[in-house]
Structures are given as structure tokens and as C-alpha cells.
Design a protein around this motif. Structure first.
Motif, PDB file in Angstrom:
ATOM      1  N   LYS A 187     -36.673 -86.726 -82.869  1.00 35.25           N
ATOM      2  CA  LYS A 187     -37.793 -85.974 -82.301  1.00 35.25           C
ATOM      3  C   LYS A 187     -37.329 -85.212 -81.074  1.00 35.25           C
ATOM      4  CE  LYS A 187     -39.598 -89.939 -79.817  1.00 35.25           C
ATOM      5  NZ  LYS A 187     -40.747 -90.747 -79.522  1.00 35.25           N
ATOM      6  N   ASP A 188     -38.016 -84.147 -80.789  1.00 33.91           N
ATOM      7  CA  ASP A 188     -37.729 -83.333 -79.603  1.00 33.91           C
ATOM      8  C   ASP A 188     -36.270 -82.905 -79.510  1.00 33.91           C
ATOM      9  OD1 ASP A 188     -40.398 -83.641 -78.865  1.00 33.91           O
ATOM     10  OD2 ASP A 188     -39.975 -85.439 -77.690  1.00 33.91           O
ATOM     11  N   GLU A 239     -33.641 -84.201 -80.877  1.00 34.88           N
ATOM     12  CA  GLU A 239     -32.629 -85.229 -81.104  1.00 34.88           C
ATOM     13  C   GLU A 239     -32.110 -85.125 -82.535  1.00 34.88           C
ATOM     14  OE1 GLU A 239     -34.455 -88.979 -80.322  1.00 34.88           O
ATOM     15  OE2 GLU A 239     -34.487 -88.695 -78.164  1.00 34.88           O
TER      16      GLU A 239
END
Length: 87
Positions: free
Chosen positions: A12-13, A15
Motif C-alpha cells: 500500500k502507498d 510499497e
């Protein structure tokens, strides 16, 4: 636990995705799970009232007695005591 098939866990974000190959040993960490701010608001604050109306995520992460062969030996006794108190 052992992964039964190859898995891709989406990052997420920005990664990176995590690839879990079939046969890899996996472990669950209650300490990290119960301190996950995506699940529990202010996880390090003692707030029993969070369980009055818990989110679905919180309910799904709760494993009070653990699971499997290495689960809590006192699980059945605790559940029997709870039934007696509630009855």
C-alpha cells in the motif's frame, strides 16, 4: 502455517508487493496485529470501550485463544465459565 499456494500481498502507498511462495512457513503476530492503526484507533491506549461496537476489521483480527495445535489449553474451560456467568 504453511502457504498452500503462491500468494501476492499488495503493498500500500507505493510499497512493493510481497510474494509468498507455496510451502513458505508463515507466522501470525498478535502483538503487531493489535497495534495496527489501520484496525485500531490509538492502539496503545487502554480503551475497553472499543469493544462495545467494534469494527469488522477488529473482530476479524481478534483471536483471543489463538488457533490450531498450539492454541490455548484453557479455551474450553474459559468458554464454559463464560456460559455459566451469562446463564
Amino acid at each position: 502455517r504453511t502457504a498452500l499456494k503462491d500468494l501476492i500481498i499488495k503493498g500500500k502507498d507505493g510499497e512493493r508487493d510481497m510474494i509468498v511462495q507455496r510451502g513458505i512457513q508463515l507466522m501470525y503476530s498478535p502483538y503487531l496485529t493489535f497495534r495496527n492503526e489501520d484496525v485500531y484507533k490509538d492502539p496503545d491506549v487502554y480503551r475497553p470501550s472499543r469493544w462495545i461496537d467494534p469494527s469488522e476489521k477488529a473482530v476479524n483480527t481478534l483471536q483471543s485463544f489463538s488457533v490450531g495445535r498450539r492454541g490455548c489449553l484453557g479455551k474450553r474451560l474459559a468458554q464454559a465459565e463464560i456460559r455459566n456467568v451469562i446463564a
